[in-house]
Structures are given as C-alpha cells and as structure tokens.
Design a protein around this motif. Structure first.
Motif, mmCIF file in Angstrom:
data_model
loop_
_atom_site.group_PDB
_atom_site.id
_atom_site.type_symbol
_atom_site.label_atom_id
_atom_site.label_comp_id
_atom_site.label_asym_id
_atom_site.label_seq_id
_atom_site.Cartn_x
_atom_site.Cartn_y
_atom_site.Cartn_z
ATOM 1 N N SER A 83 70.223 -6.594 60.506
ATOM 2 C CA SER A 83 69.269 -5.505 60.332
ATOM 3 C C SER A 83 69.803 -4.231 60.974
ATOM 4 N N LYS A 86 67.945 -0.990 65.773
ATOM 5 C CA LYS A 86 66.678 -0.458 66.246
ATOM 6 C C LYS A 86 66.537 -0.875 67.694
ATOM 7 N N ALA A 110 52.372 -7.945 65.357
ATOM 8 C CA ALA A 110 52.494 -7.798 63.900
ATOM 9 C C ALA A 110 51.787 -6.527 63.414
ATOM 10 N N ARG A 111 50.596 -6.254 63.958
ATOM 11 C CA ARG A 111 49.871 -5.037 63.564
ATOM 12 C C ARG A 111 50.652 -3.778 63.929
ATOM 13 N N GLN A 112 51.471 -3.864 64.981
ATOM 14 C CA GLN A 112 52.268 -2.719 65.420
ATOM 15 C C GLN A 112 53.654 -2.696 64.759
ATOM 16 N N HIS A 113 53.895 -3.643 63.834
ATOM 17 C CA HIS A 113 55.180 -3.751 63.115
ATOM 18 C C HIS A 113 56.344 -4.066 64.042
ATOM 19 N N VAL A 114 56.057 -4.815 65.108
ATOM 20 C CA VAL A 114 57.080 -5.272 66.036
ATOM 21 C C VAL A 114 57.582 -6.620 65.527
ATOM 22 N N ASN A 115 58.898 -6.752 65.383
ATOM 23 C CA ASN A 115 59.504 -7.970 64.862
ATOM 24 C C ASN A 115 59.921 -8.874 66.022
ATOM 25 N N PRO A 143 59.592 -0.930 66.026
ATOM 26 C CA PRO A 143 59.675 -0.037 64.865
ATOM 27 C C PRO A 143 60.042 1.370 65.323
ATOM 28 N N ASP A 144 60.500 2.180 64.398
ATOM 29 C CA ASP A 144 60.815 3.578 64.722
ATOM 30 C C ASP A 144 59.588 4.246 65.319
#
Length: 169
Positions: A83, A86, A110-115, A143-144
């Motif tokens: 990926s 980041k 997940a709601r914050q788009h953290v993988n 995430p950015d």
C-alpha cells in the motif's frame, strides 16, 4: 514468481512449521514473512511466500496433503502490492476488561478509516486491585489528515477508563 498467502491452523505440537517449510522449500518456494502463534492449544499462522509458477500446483498439493497430519492450510493468491506510504502508528490501549471492548475499539477505528494491520490482546490482573485489565496492542495505518494525537483522543472518547499510548513507527 507467484505470491501466495497461507493460513494455517492445527492442534499445537512440535514440527508443524518444519512440515510447512519443507513443502515450500521442496518446491523452490521462498518464505518471505510470517506471523505464527499458539493460542489455547492451537497453532495458528499466516505466511507470505513466493513460488515459481511451474511449482505452484505441486506446492498446493503438498500443502493440502498436510491435512492428513492434522494441519489445515488455506491458500490464497495475492498481488503482493504494498500500500502507498501512509502514517503507521503503534497503539497500546489499556482499560477495565468488559464484554464488547474489542468491538468498540475496532468499530471506532473503522469509522475513522484507520486500517488495522496487527492486533494483539490479552487480559491481566491490575497491579493493585487484581481487577481484570484489558490490554490491546495494535499497529495501524492512519488515513490522510489524521495524526496519532487525533487517534488517541478518538479512542479515549470510548470510555473514561481507557488509557491510550501512541508511537509513530
């Protein structure tokens, strides 16, 4: 070379890793990375490897044959792309143990788009009270636009008793 991911599960005993490694080696495969563990008497692991395309089917057959020795292996193809770079952060979350805490933490991430790349959890006795203490260690990709301080504040919003430590990797 063809990249593959193996998911392995078996009743724990000596020799499991050697059997898998022998099969990979016998088919000119290259074991690239892995995460292996024993939990409650079960051996579980995930292995990323490469094998020459001409050896792929024979390796898959050899790994499938380990089922007769009690080793279940699921084989998945992967495109092995890394990926984009980041922010990567190591998080330690500590708090009173309770049902649903893993769900709360992972739902919020997940709601914050953290993988989530890695998650290790355990319960231990609190030093003074002996109460059950939940400890989670996570490696995540942000995430950015998010930094480790934002992440810490967000996680601490779950409960007043959660202590969150972050470290940029």
């Amino acid at each position: 070379m063809t990249p593959l991911i193996l998911s392995i599960i078996a009743d724990d005993r000596p020799g499991i890793v050697e059997q898998v490694a022998d099969a990979i080696s016998a088919h000119q495969g290259n074991w690239l990375e892995s995460s292996l563990a024993n939990l409650a008497g079960k051996f579980a692991g995930i292995v990323r490897l490469e094998v020459p395309e001409a050896q792929r089917d024979a390796l898959c057959e050899a790994l499938d044959a380990l089922t007769s020795k009690g080793v279940k292996i699921s084989i998945d193809a992967t495109d092995a792309r890394v990926s984009a770079h980041k922010a990567r952060v190591h998080i330690t979350v500590t708090g009173s143990d309770r049902p649903g805490i893993v769900r709360e933490i992972t739902a919020l991430l997940a709601r914050q788009h953290v993988n989530v790349h890695e998650l290790h959890t355990q319960c231990e006795s609190a030093p003074m009270s002996g109460d059950h203490l939940f400890v989670a260690s996570l490696k995540v990709v942000l995430p950015d636009g998010m930094d480790e301080h934002d992440l810490s504040d967000t996680l601490e919003s779950i409960s007043s008793d959660l202590v969150v430590d972050t470290e940029v990797l």
